[in-house]
Design an enzyme around this catalytic site. Structure first.
Site, PDB file in Angstrom:
ATOM      1  N   SER A 187       0.950  -1.328   0.019  1.00  0.00           N
ATOM      2  CA  SER A 187      -0.054  -0.043   0.138  1.00  0.00           C
ATOM      3  C   SER A 187       1.026   1.380   0.291  1.00  0.00           C
ATOM      4  O   SER A 187       2.212   1.194  -0.041  1.00  0.00           O
ATOM      5  CB  SER A 187      -0.957   0.066   1.289  1.00  0.00           C
ATOM      6  OG  SER A 187      -0.192   0.199   2.382  1.00  0.00           O
ATOM      7  N   LYS A 188       0.135   2.418   0.019  1.00  0.00           N
ATOM      8  CA  LYS A 188       0.892   3.576   0.090  1.00  0.00           C
ATOM      9  C   LYS A 188       1.878   3.868   1.257  1.00  0.00           C
ATOM     10  O   LYS A 188       2.842   4.563   1.072  1.00  0.00           O
ATOM     11  CB  LYS A 188      -0.088   4.767   0.000  1.00  0.00           C
ATOM     12  CG  LYS A 188      -0.744   5.118  -1.347  1.00  0.00           C
ATOM     13  CD  LYS A 188      -0.736   6.448  -1.695  1.00  0.00           C
ATOM     14  CE  LYS A 188      -1.697   6.611  -2.806  1.00  0.00           C
ATOM     15  NZ  LYS A 188      -1.202   7.278  -3.901  1.00  0.00           N
TER      16      LYS A 188
END
Ligand code: GLU
Length: 504
Positions: free
Chosen positions: A244-245
């Site tokens: 994820s980010k």
């Protein structure tokens, strides 16, 4: 057999690293085998489609240089074709109509959940007779078409990465092939297209492995030869979490906008799940085409490490030739409004006359001056060691393009130096520099004039405030190099501005 592979994204968002890595592995495999790399947009899930995704998919591929060989295929334009094949399955008793309502199916699912059974359709409509079916269709009762999965069969196929995979047909759901809205499901459309497009190898992420048995059964139902399968290990964040980010993972175009180089991303993605069993870490695209092999894809998940990407990016930046680097940096200066590139790219007439990047002119927004490619190149040469990403050029080199610098006067002081002393030293520098002829204005001459003065003032006490007056920054190249590029007039002006600032 001709090698033909496909990258088959669904337009459900911006393509990310894991997704484009699949494209890269397919592309490498195609190029290595003089095969074809085909792009197929799987846009039959209307509810999940996100506008602009398609554009972004192509922009990402183009930016990375992953060129495709045939006109891309859009599944939404082939609905009639899928229906024709559903008809064939129905006629051959390989598929059946199902009239169960979504509510009924939901209830079933809940029941199974309570009994801790896997969710599967209870096959209620599997044995409806012709008359019952006709009546329901006449009454316009919505239906889907499901695959009639054979019972009690052991099915086997070979995955080029995972090895032999066996499954019991009784564990496979009678999956939906045609939805009630008339659109095919992914499973149906994907295998029909893989067959018709003569795809030789289906190379895709591990998350599609559970679908592979369904696909094998569909090939059987059609009596078609399945392609070879290769399921790639997934890319996870550190700690085995979903990427994820938080781990620094962004969409491919966000990497582009943050100044990463396509060369670095290609190299980085190639090493996510593949390595040639050597210590080598730097691979050009050409080298990857030569060395890539499906046999050397690891079985375990790959781990995303943003530091490695940063390191690779720094490496490619440092070894890039200066013309190329300058050409790539200019748009980043334009993006933060420091310059405007001429001719403006959207200007068609200008674009025709444009003979390549060396003819570009850069209008400096703050001052109205225009500089040429060679002048911009000098700036890039001076600052290139200080950036790890193209977008950082603004942070390190903005002062070249500004009219008035903003900084705290405290920054002008070298180790406890007082105001009076700074003013005295800056004035000394200014007076001596103003004696240099414009034609002699270069870093060697500047050094020749200023260095003897430091015997009197101390090196730091003269050069530090001078450098800060020219840049407004704590860190930068030497004042001689900067002053050479700024030119006599601007250099003197900036020294005067610093003195004025101190006097307030
Ligand atoms: N449309 C699927 C995806 O978005 C393709 C899966 C496949 O390659 O079969 O990944």
């Amino acid at each position: 057999m001709k090698i033909r592979v496909r990258y088959a994204p669904s337009p459900t968002g911006d393509p990310h690293i894991g997704n484009i890595r699949t494209a890269l592995f397919n592309w490498l495999f195609a190029r290595q085998n003089a095969g074809d790399f085909i792009v197929r947009i799987e846009d039959t899930d209307v509810k999940r489609a996100i506008p602009k995704s398609v554009e972004k998919i192509f922009e990402s591929l183009e930016w990375l240089g992953l060129n495709w060989d045939e006109e891309p295929c859009f599944q939404s334009k082939r609905l009639v074709l899928y229906k024709k094949y559903v008809r064939e399955l129905l006629d051959n008793d390989k598929a059946y109509y199902c009239f169960c309502t979504p509510e009924e199916l939901e209830k079933q699912k809940e029941k199974q959940k309570k009994a801790k059974q896997p969710p599967m359709y209870n096959r209620k409509c599997r044995d409806l007779i012709k008359k019952q079916i006709e009546q329901r269709i006449k009454k316009k009762i919505p239906y889907v078409v499901r695959l009639k999965v054979p019972l009690n069969e052991e099915i086997e196929f070979k995955d080029l990465i995972k090895g032999k995979i066996k499954f019991d047909s009784n564990t496979i759901d009678d999956q939906v092939l045609l939805k009630s809205d008339g659109y095919p499901t992914y499973h149906l459309a994907s295998i029909i297209d893989d067959h018709l497009m003569e795809i030789s190898h289906v190379i895709r992420g591990d998350d599609w492995l559970p679908s592979a048995p369904k696909h094998v059964l569909l090939y059987q139902a059609f009596n078609w030869q399945p392609p070879k399968f290769a399921h790639l290990p997934l890319t996870l964040g550190p700690n085995g979490e979903k990427l994820s980010k938080r781990h620094g993972a962004m969409s491919i175009l966000e990497y582009k906008d943050s100044g990463y180089l396509p060369e670095a991303l290609i190299n980085f993605m190639a090493l996510l799940g593949w390595n040639p069993d050597t210590e080598q870490e730097i691979f050009s695209k050409e080298e990857l085409i030569k060395k890539f092999s499906l046999g050397k894809i690891q079985k375990t998940n790959a781990v995303f490490n943003i530091k490695k990407l940063d390191w690779l990016n720094g490496f490619y930046l440092r070894q890039m030739n200066l013309d190329e680097l300058t050409k790539r940096i200019a748009p980043f200066l334009e993006k933060i409004n420091l310059i405007e590139i001429h001719p403006v790219k959207s200007d068609k007439v200008g674009a025709e006359k444009f003979n390549g990047v060396k003819d570009e002119k850069y209008a400096i927004k703050a001052t109205g001056e225009t500089i040429g490619f060679d002048e911009l190149k000098k700036i890039v040469f001076l600052e290139k060691e200080r950036i790890k990403r193209l977008s950082q050029v603004g942070e390190v080199a903005d002062f070249f393009f500004l009219d008035k610098l903003e900084y705290q006067t405290g920054l002008l002081a070298w180790k406890g130096q007082n105001k009076e002393n700074i003013i005295k030293n800056l004035s000394l520098a200014k007076d001596n520099l103003s004696l240099i002829n414009k034609e002699d204005w270069n870093k060697i001459k500047l050094e020749e004039i200023l260095m003897p003065l430091t015997k009197m003032t101390g090196v730091g006490d003269l050069l530090w405030p001078l450098r800060v007056s020219l840049t407004g920054k704590e860190g930068s190249p030497s004042p001689f190099e900067i002053a050479e590029i700024l030119g006599k007039e601007k250099t003197l002006k900036r020294i005067c501005q610093a003195i004025e600032k101190l006097k307030i």
